[in-house]
Design an enzyme around this catalytic site. Structure first.
Site: not given
Ligand code: MN
Length: 429
Positions: A124, A131
């Site tokens: 990931d 973000h």
């Molecule tokens: Mn994530």
């Protein structure tokens, strides 16, 4: 950047599968995404392509003889282009294949849609500058962005065993957390359960251990994209994440949508990649003219929420936020080039998460952590309910689509999961 626009992208094309011609369909003949389905739990997964509200069974249509999806995903670019052309021509209005292929159609409503392939390793990333900045500010007000952020795509190795197919439910996770100011942590159900709006990127062709993939070749190793919800327990995350990164706050569950929208289907929706003014120039292995000109993708991604109360009275889900992958700080090709620069080998079916996709405006945030300002400002839903984090009975639905003038809109379908109460018995502290 390799995939070119050809006759399969012609916006005027219509299919003899009439539901595919509905303007609202995510799966017109210009899309042709790949996934797996089965009619019963006893059956093996079959490979199919979504067309309107139907699935074309690839084996029954005589289109492939490979063992399974992961093998199909290793096809050369030329073979994949040929397969896409055969699908497009055979599903077109007036095709001579119609009577033969009608027997290979299965209604989507009559089957279980599974994970689109066997997922190998899962990584990931943290591609969204918005973000990373917003979350960084909450976790570390003094230094929201760490010095490496502009230089390399930050990522961590996740766990694939807990990645589930869309349409499931799961109990609220239990974990170790420590309340602000408390000396001693506790073990209890997470009180700050969140979703993460992401795209999943599937590796097609593998690379050999020791052989990095150059940026120019990176996209040849990608098969396609799907929607990905990286459910996150923020209270567990805040306590555990330093110094080695996320662990049990993430690996209890992730949800993936059933259809891989191929790199070929995305060809008309490429976008320029640029970095905000003031960010340092990239090291050469992460930079190229082609990546700057068209390495990004114009994909709208949305989060929808249906609470238990809304479901009870038949109220549909409500859209919480909308962002675009185009604005990400790193392109898919850069993720691959960086992931393999040390010689790490990627394999067919490996999954790269983009990281939460948040837009520049605060209402475009891809997580509740950001939308509620770390739980400080509850968001008001249309029916009067409030949310800071997810409640039991909440269903989160991710959606995505590509559209633009002179192009047929294509969609990603849905990525859906429901939060249940925690398991009744959990280990005592
Ligand atoms: Mn994530």
């Amino acid at each position: 950047m390799t995939r070119t626009i050809n006759e399969t992208h012609d916006p005027a094309l219509q299919s003899w599968v009439s539901s595919a011609n509905e303007p609202s369909s995510d799966f017109p003949i210009q899309n042709l995404p790949f996934g797996r389905f089965r009619r019963s739990e006893q059956e093996k997964w079959s490979m199919g392509v979504a067309i309107g509200d139907q699935i074309l069974d690839l084996r029954r249509a005589g289109l492939t003889s490979v063992e399974g999806m992961n093998q199909l995903m290793t096809l050369s670019l030329a073979d994949r282009a040929e397969l896409r052309l055969a699908l497009s021509r055979g599903l077109r209005l007036g095709s001579v294949r119609q009577s033969e292929w009608e027997k290979a159609l299965v209604p989507q409503s009559e089957v279980e849609l599974g994970l689109p392939c066997e997922i190998g390793d899962y990584t990931d990333f943290y591609s969204s500058l918005q973000h990373a900045t917003a979350v960084g500010r909450l976790f570390r007000p003094d230094s929201p962005l760490l010095p490496n952020y502009h230089w390399l795509p930050v990522g961590y190795h996740g766990r694939s065993s807990s990645i589930c197919a869309s349409g499931h439910s799961f109990p609220r996770p239990i974990g170790q957390t420590r309340r602000p100011g408390a000396e001693i942590p506790e073990l209890k159900p997470s009180l700050r359960l969140d979703y993460e709006l992401e795209l999943g990127i599937f590796i097609g062709q593998p690379n050999t251990l020791g052989d990095p993939i150059a940026l120019a070749d990176a996209e040849a190793h990608l098969f396609g994209l799907a929607l990905f919800n990286d459910w996150s327990a923020r209270d567990i995350q805040a306590w555990e994440y330093q110094p080695l990164g996320p662990f049990l706050s993430k690996n209890f569950m992730s949800t993936l949508s059933p259809w891989m929208v191929t790199m070929e289907a995305l060809a008309p929706f490429r976008a320029a990649y640029s970095r905000p003014e003031g960010t340092p120039e990239l090291l050469p292995y992460l930079d190229s003219a082609a990546n700057r000109e068209g390495g990004a993708f114009d994909i709208v991604v949305e989060v929808w929420l249906q609470t238990a109360k809304m479901a009870e009275v038949g109220q549909p889900a409500q859209c919480l936020s909308r962002a675009n992958y185009r604005g990400a700080h790193w392109t898919p090709a850069q993720l691959v080039a960086h992931h393999t620069v040390n010689g790490c080998n990627l394999q067919s079916g490996d999954l790269l998460g983009t990281g939460t996709l948040s837009g520049p405006e605060s209402h475009q945030a891809g997580s509740l952590l950001e939308l509620s300002m770390g739980g400080q400002q509850p968001i008001a839903l249309a029916n009067g309910e409030l949310r800071t984090f997810l409640e039991n009975g909440d269903t989160v639905i991710l959606r995505g689509y590509c559209e633009g003038p002179g192009r047929r809109r294509i969609g990603f379908g849905e990525c859906r999961g429901t939060v249940l109460p925690p398991r009744r018995s959990w280990p005592a502290v």
